[in-house]
Structure formats: C-alpha cells, structure tokens
Write a protein that holds these residues in place. Structure first.
Motif, short mmCIF file in Angstrom:
data_model
loop_
_atom_site.label_atom_id
_atom_site.label_comp_id
_atom_site.label_asym_id
_atom_site.label_seq_id
_atom_site.Cartn_x
_atom_site.Cartn_y
_atom_site.Cartn_z
N GLU A 158 -18.14 33.16 -8.85
CA GLU A 158 -19.46 32.61 -8.57
C GLU A 158 -20.08 33.20 -7.30
O GLU A 158 -21.30 33.20 -7.13
N ARG B 213 -22.81 35.70 -8.02
CA ARG B 213 -24.15 35.17 -8.24
C ARG B 213 -24.83 34.88 -6.90
O ARG B 213 -26.00 35.20 -6.70
N THR B 214 -24.07 34.27 -5.99
CA THR B 214 -24.63 33.96 -4.67
C THR B 214 -25.11 35.22 -3.98
O THR B 214 -26.19 35.24 -3.36
N MET C 145 -28.38 36.34 -5.56
CA MET C 145 -29.49 35.46 -5.19
C MET C 145 -29.91 35.69 -3.74
O MET C 145 -31.10 35.66 -3.42
N SER D 189 -35.11 33.60 -6.91
CA SER D 189 -33.79 33.07 -7.25
C SER D 189 -33.69 32.62 -8.70
O SER D 189 -32.59 32.55 -9.26
N TRP E 23 -32.16 34.24 -20.30
CA TRP E 23 -31.33 34.64 -19.15
C TRP E 23 -32.06 34.31 -17.86
O TRP E 23 -33.23 34.69 -17.67
N LEU F 160 -31.27 34.13 -13.56
CA LEU F 160 -30.30 34.52 -12.53
C LEU F 160 -29.50 33.33 -12.02
O LEU F 160 -28.28 33.41 -11.86
N SER F 161 -30.18 32.23 -11.74
CA SER F 161 -29.52 31.11 -11.05
C SER F 161 -28.62 30.27 -11.95
O SER F 161 -27.80 29.50 -11.43
N GLN G 76 -24.46 31.89 -17.31
CA GLN G 76 -23.06 32.01 -16.98
C GLN G 76 -22.58 33.46 -16.92
O GLN G 76 -21.55 33.77 -16.34
N VAL H 215 -24.01 35.90 -15.35
CA VAL H 215 -24.49 36.60 -14.15
C VAL H 215 -23.36 37.11 -13.26
O VAL H 215 -23.37 38.27 -12.85
N PRO H 216 -22.36 36.29 -12.90
CA PRO H 216 -21.30 36.83 -12.03
C PRO H 216 -20.64 38.08 -12.60
O PRO H 216 -20.39 39.04 -11.86
N VAL I 253 -23.05 41.11 -12.20
CA VAL I 253 -23.10 41.61 -10.82
C VAL I 253 -21.81 42.35 -10.49
O VAL I 253 -21.82 43.39 -9.83
#
Length: 378
Positions: free
Chosen positions: A279, A282-283, A286, A294, A350, A352-353, A356, A358-359, A362
C-alpha cells in the motif's frame, strides 16, 4: 577499515566527517589528521622523528588541500613529515587511541613553504592555510562544484571557472567556513541551469539511498544491509574506498557488468519494499500527483508525476514515456476502464485512491524506470 580493523577508530572517523561536513575546513583538516583511523591508514603511526614516513604529508597536500604538484615541493613534504611525527602505535589492547609521544617527535628546525622553525602538527596546519590560502580555496571549491553541479569543471561551456573563482573568494573571506560556500552555490542560478541537472551518474550508494529518500518507503536493517552488500558488488565497498583519493566517480560506475548489476539489485530493492507493504506504493503515487489529483482516473497524470519525481529531467523521448505508460497500465481491460478525464465521455472503473490494482501498477512502473538511463543520473 581493513587497515586498522577497529570499530571505535571507524566511529571516531565518521563522527569527525559528520561534525565538520559544513563547518570550518581548516578545523576539519586538523582534526581528521589526528584520528586514529587516518594515522593508521596513511602510516602516521610509523612516522618517527629520526625516521620520518612521508605518506600522510604527501597526501595532505596532493589529495586533501592543494592538488597534485600545486604549490608544494618534495622538500616541503619531507619537512612536513618531520613536523607531524610523534604519534605512536596503539597499545596491546588493540583499539587504544593513538597518542602523541614527545620522545618520538623530530625536534629539528623545519622549513615549510619558506618558513623555518621547530614546527609541530598545529604549526603545519597554520602555515599551510596562511601560505596557500588561494590554492586551498580553489582546489576545494572545484571539488564541491564537481560533486554537486557538474563532473567536468574544465568545460568552458559551463562557465565553471568563473563560478569556482567566486566560491573561492567567499571561502577565503569567510576563514574557510564551508557553509557560506555551499549556500552561495545552492542559491545561484547556475545550480539550476539545465546543463547542471542530470549530468552526474549515481554511485551505487546514491542509487539505493536516493530511492529510499525519493519514495519515502519504509526501510529496515535488512534494506540497509542489502544496499551495503549490493554496493560492494558494484565497486563501492562501504568504508573501503578504491584508493586514498576516494571513490571513483561518474562514468567509472558504468560498465557492462555494473549496469546489469544495477538493474537486478534495484529490482530486488523495489520488490522488497512491495513485499513489506504494497500500500505504500499507492501512497507514493498519491504524494507524487498531489492532493488535487489524488482521485484521478487518468494514468498519464500518475505516470508523468512519478517520472518527474524520480528522474532529473523526465524521460528523453515520447517513446520512452509511452513505454513507461505500457509498464503501468493493466492489459486486457475494457475501453472505459480508465475514465472520464482520460477517455472523454467515459466512466472510470479505475481510480488512483481506491483501485486495488494501483500498488501493483506503481510497483511495475518503478521496476521499469529503475532500468532506464535517466534513472542512473542525479
């Protein structure tokens, strides 16, 4: 470290570096020459009054303050070696600090830079900085310029000499304080010139530790241990520089073997971050896009923000960016998967915030980017 094999010597040496890094350079030179680590590494402990060892005296001028052949003679080196004699080996305990023994000191008159007297260690430092201020100033400011701005200070197109001359004047007028020099350099327009960005190749330590700093990913002893181990494999063995002149720099870090090693070890580092906490990827994304985006459903905004954050000047060509987009985007999804700000009129599946995937996306993007030439630069 393998010369003196004593952890406490290493501790005091590193402590000396950290305390003096943006302090007074004359104080730094004086202190580092009396650390037990340096006295062993450059044979100061074998420099007896009647049998002088010239190793440290030579490097003090050639590598640490003046530059090779610049403002000193062989006789200056011989006389300086006599003046800094008297620091004897540690005792039988193995890690006792080196101490001064006046019976091992050369008490003859010595002539250094034209000045004669029964000089000792402190006198050498005073005479050096009084008689060779200009040479010291330019030599050290050139080193700072090459480390922080451009690896080739002789390139006339960079207007480097004019910049270094200005830094030298500040250095000398401030009694060899480093902070005013660095402040002047980092506030100068030249520091932000396009020609001064992305022209220095990261060392192995730069590669791993800059990644930690730029991503903000949580790290632990295992992460740092891996970075230390990998750096050694790539030619930068912690506390064991290539030679007395220090680490090789810039293009010396890049060859066929090292390049592949950089790719593979960086992937391992990134994979470790992902395994520890997906996770946080994702942070990171963002944070890169900022609060206003975000909740974006446009992958291009995310990819561009991450590319801009971790490369000096972005990717070189549009095709390179398209390749990064391909690494990020999920394959075999409906046309309206990315929506409405990416496909006009579409509805996003989809975001970003919340999505599932997204991680993982990235993670794959960072794996791709760490193999790019631009990522090797700082």
């Amino acid at each position: 470290m393998d010369v003196y094999n004593c952890n406490s010597f290493l501790y005091h040496y590193i402590n000396c570096l950290q305390r003096n890094a943006i302090g007074n350079f004359k104080t730094f030179v004086s202190e580092i020459g009396l650390t037990s680590a340096m006295l062993y590494y450059l044979d100061g402990v074998y420099n007896n009054g009647n049998n002088p060892n010239e190793n440290y005296a030579r490097e003090l001028y050639e590598l640490f303050t003046l530059g090779e052949g610049n403002g000193y003679t062989e006789q200056d080196i011989i006389e300086t070696a006599k003046a800094i004699s008297g620091y004897v080996e540690r005792g039988e305990l193995g890690c006792e600090q080196v101490v001064f023994d006046p019976t091992k000191f050369n008490t003859e008159n010595k002539t250094i830079f034209g000045r004669t007297g029964n000089w000792g260690y402190d006198d050498v430092i005073d005479i050096l900085f009084e008689e060779r201020a200009n040479e010291i100033g330019y030599f050290i400011c050139k080193k700072l310029y090459e480390f922080f701005v451009h690896p080739d200070a002789t390139d006339e197109a960079n207007n480097a000499k004019t910049i270094i001359d200005g830094l030298t004047a500040t250095f000398i007028s401030n009694n060899f304080e480093l902070a005013p020099v660095l402040s002047q350099l980092f506030k100068s327009q030249h520091f932000f010139d396009d020609e001064a960005i992305g022209v220095i190749i990261k060392s192995p330590f730069d590669l791993y530790l800059n990644t930690i700093n730029e991503t903000g990913f949580a790290y632990n002893d295992t992460t740092i241990g891996s970075a230390i181990n990998y750096s050694g494999l790539l030619g930068q063995d912690l506390f064991d520089p290539f030679d007395v002149a220090g680490w090789q720099r810039n293009r010396d870090w890049i060859n066929t073997n090292f390049m592949i090693g950089r790719w593979l070890t960086m992937e391992t580092i990134v994979d470790g971050f992902y395994q520890d906490n997906p996770e946080q990827f994702r942070t990171f994304a963002m944070d890169a896009v900022g609060p206003a985006n975000s909740n974006t459903s446009n992958p291009e905004i995310v990819v561009r923000a991450i590319v801009d954050k971790i490369t000096p000047k972005g990717l070189f060509t549009q095709q390179d960016f398209d390749n990064a987009m391909s690494a990020f985007k999920i394959e075999d999804v409906p046309e309206d998967y990315y929506g409405p700000d990416y496909i006009p009129g579409g509805q996003s599946l989809w975001i970003l915030s919340v999505s599932q995937e997204v991680p993982s996306q990235v993670h794959l993007l960072l794996r791709h980017l760490t193999r790019q030439p631009e990522y090797q630069l700082k």
